[in-house]
Design a protein around this motif. Structure first.
Motif, PDB file in Angstrom:
ATOM      1  N   ASP A 193       1.020  -1.219   0.254  1.00 27.88           N
ATOM      2  CA  ASP A 193       0.116   0.071  -0.022  1.00 27.88           C
ATOM      3  C   ASP A 193       0.864   1.355   0.044  1.00 27.88           C
ATOM      4  O   ASP A 193       1.971   1.369   0.470  1.00 27.88           O
ATOM      5  N   PRO A 194       0.470   2.249  -0.676  1.00 23.92           N
ATOM      6  CA  PRO A 194       1.238   3.597  -0.532  1.00 23.92           C
ATOM      7  C   PRO A 194       1.370   4.157   0.782  1.00 23.92           C
ATOM      8  O   PRO A 194       2.710   4.817   0.938  1.00 23.92           O
ATOM      9  N   ALA A 195       0.507   3.852   1.614  1.00 23.00           N
ATOM     10  CA  ALA A 195       0.935   4.485   2.904  1.00 23.00           C
ATOM     11  C   ALA A 195       2.045   3.857   3.667  1.00 23.00           C
ATOM     12  O   ALA A 195       2.948   4.631   4.284  1.00 23.00           O
ATOM     13  N   LEU A 196       2.037   2.468   3.447  1.00 23.37           N
ATOM     14  CA  LEU A 196       3.203   1.934   4.323  1.00 23.37           C
ATOM     15  C   LEU A 196       4.665   1.994   3.254  1.00 23.37           C
ATOM     16  O   LEU A 196       5.545   2.403   3.895  1.00 23.37           O
ATOM     17  N   ALA A 197       4.394   2.120   2.335  1.00 24.48           N
ATOM     18  CA  ALA A 197       5.534   2.288   1.301  1.00 24.48           C
ATOM     19  C   ALA A 197       6.358   3.932   1.860  1.00 24.48           C
ATOM     20  O   ALA A 197       7.386   4.084   2.071  1.00 24.48           O
ATOM     21  N   ALA A 198       5.337   4.863   1.699  1.00 25.21           N
ATOM     22  CA  ALA A 198       5.846   6.153   2.217  1.00 25.21           C
ATOM     23  C   ALA A 198       6.248   6.303   3.655  1.00 25.21           C
ATOM     24  O   ALA A 198       7.468   6.908   3.791  1.00 25.21           O
ATOM     25  N   ALA A 199       5.754   5.312   4.478  1.00 27.24           N
ATOM     26  CA  ALA A 199       6.310   5.670   5.961  1.00 27.24           C
ATOM     27  C   ALA A 199       7.722   4.934   5.821  1.00 27.24           C
ATOM     28  O   ALA A 199       8.630   5.340   6.577  1.00 27.24           O
ATOM     29  N   ILE A 200       7.967   3.879   5.207  1.00 27.18           N
ATOM     30  CA  ILE A 200       9.322   3.345   5.274  1.00 27.18           C
ATOM     31  C   ILE A 200      10.228   4.302   4.431  1.00 27.18           C
ATOM     32  O   ILE A 200      11.175   4.337   5.044  1.00 27.18           O
ATOM     33  N   ASP A 201       9.658   4.720   3.586  1.00 24.35           N
ATOM     34  CA  ASP A 201      10.372   5.741   2.512  1.00 24.35           C
ATOM     35  C   ASP A 201      11.018   7.148   3.407  1.00 24.35           C
ATOM     36  O   ASP A 201      12.075   7.455   3.307  1.00 24.35           O
ATOM     37  N   ALA A 202      10.273   7.324   4.481  1.00 28.12           N
ATOM     38  CA  ALA A 202      10.304   8.637   5.378  1.00 28.12           C
ATOM     39  C   ALA A 202      11.085   8.427   6.484  1.00 28.12           C
ATOM     40  O   ALA A 202      11.228   9.213   7.109  1.00 28.12           O
TER      41      ALA A 202
END
Length: 287
Positions: A193-202
């Protein structure tokens, strides 16, 4: 007592949560209890490939007198939800619930034992935990969430090349753009999911964290030496140096161990298991 008898004492159960339940495996301490340990698993398929080694280590630690809890975080394994529902903050809430469960049974501050991205999750949780922690055991911690996400996304491109699927042969930049547009991506059988990806990325890189408790770092991909003489690759060496400059209580344990989280069933980790057990047996967590 035989290893099989030790394994038989592990207790499976479901920890109830407001949004479902977490599957957990608890290894009660043998003899006098010396503490409690919460395992924080790695990401996606690395979790499955590491299960055998993690379970073996948990049994050894339980035999040394430690209660060890191994949960499947929300959306993974046998816990409620799908991987597409997984969120970084939810996983930190899961760790809090697991620590509370342990605290209700054994009055010891928990040790967080994390592998790969699970090590970074353990560290992220530790910095804002509402309770004390005895120590962090970090097995081959991921040093950058951004770099790790790129590596994970690259799996889709590599798989497409191997399958000779021209329509799927897109680079990580295009995959990141798709995530930013709100698309859920299938990567190696996992719906990201984009939300999980964004959290890992950040996530802040490892060197920008400040561990709130003693840290034992088990490094299995050694290349160069840090200031204290331990063998570390460049990214890990930078993190270790930064932590020590902020007076973190850090001990690095170089071990000869293959990347079992990326390998098949036949790969073992005897040196890693022995080094971790020796640390706990000698009760050197506070160094």
């Amino acid at each position: 007592m035989t290893a099989g008898a030790i394994e038989a004492r592990a207790e499976p159960f479901f920890l109830q949560r407001t949004r479902g339940q977490l599957f957990c495996l608890y290894h009660p301490p043998r003899g006098d209890c010396r503490g409690v340990i919460l395992y924080v698993p790695p990401f996606a398929e690395e979790m499955n490939r590491a299960r055998r080694i993690a379970a073996q280590q948990a049994r050894e630690l339980a035999a040394l007198g430690y209660g060890v809890l191994q949960p499947d975080l929300a959306g993974t394994g046998d816990s409620s939800g799908d991987f597409a529902d997984a969120r970084w903050e939810t996983w930190k809430d899961d760790l809090a619930a697991c620590c509370a469960w342990l605290g209700e049974r054994i009055a010891h501050p928990p040790v967080l034992w994390g592998l790969r991205l699970g090590a970074l999750l353990a560290l992220d949780y530790a910095q804002a935990a509402a309770h004390s922690l005895r120590a962090l055991l970090l097995w081959q911690p991921v040093t950058s969430g951004q770099a790790y996400l790129t590596q994970f996304l690259r799996m889709r491109t590599v798989n497409a090349v191997l399958a000779d699927n021209a329509s799927e042969q897109t680079g990580t930049r295009a995959l990141r753009a798709a995530l930013q547009s709100g698309d859920i991506l299938e990567i190696g059988g996992y719906a990201l999911d984009p939300a999980l990806a964004a959290a890992i990325d950040a996530l802040a890189p490892l060197e920008r964290h400040t561990p709130p408790c003693p840290v034992h770092w088990f490094e299995m991909a050694a290349h160069s030496a840090d200031k204290a003489g331990q063998v570390l690759p460049p990214g890990a060496a930078r993190a270790a140096e930064a932590w020590r400059s902020r007076h973190a209580r850090l001990q690095v344990h170089p071990v000869d161990c293959p990347p079992f989280w990326a390998a098949g069933e036949g790969v073992g980790a005897p040196a890693l298991l022995a080094a971790t057990s020796a640390l706990l047996r000698e009760d050197r967590l506070g160094h």
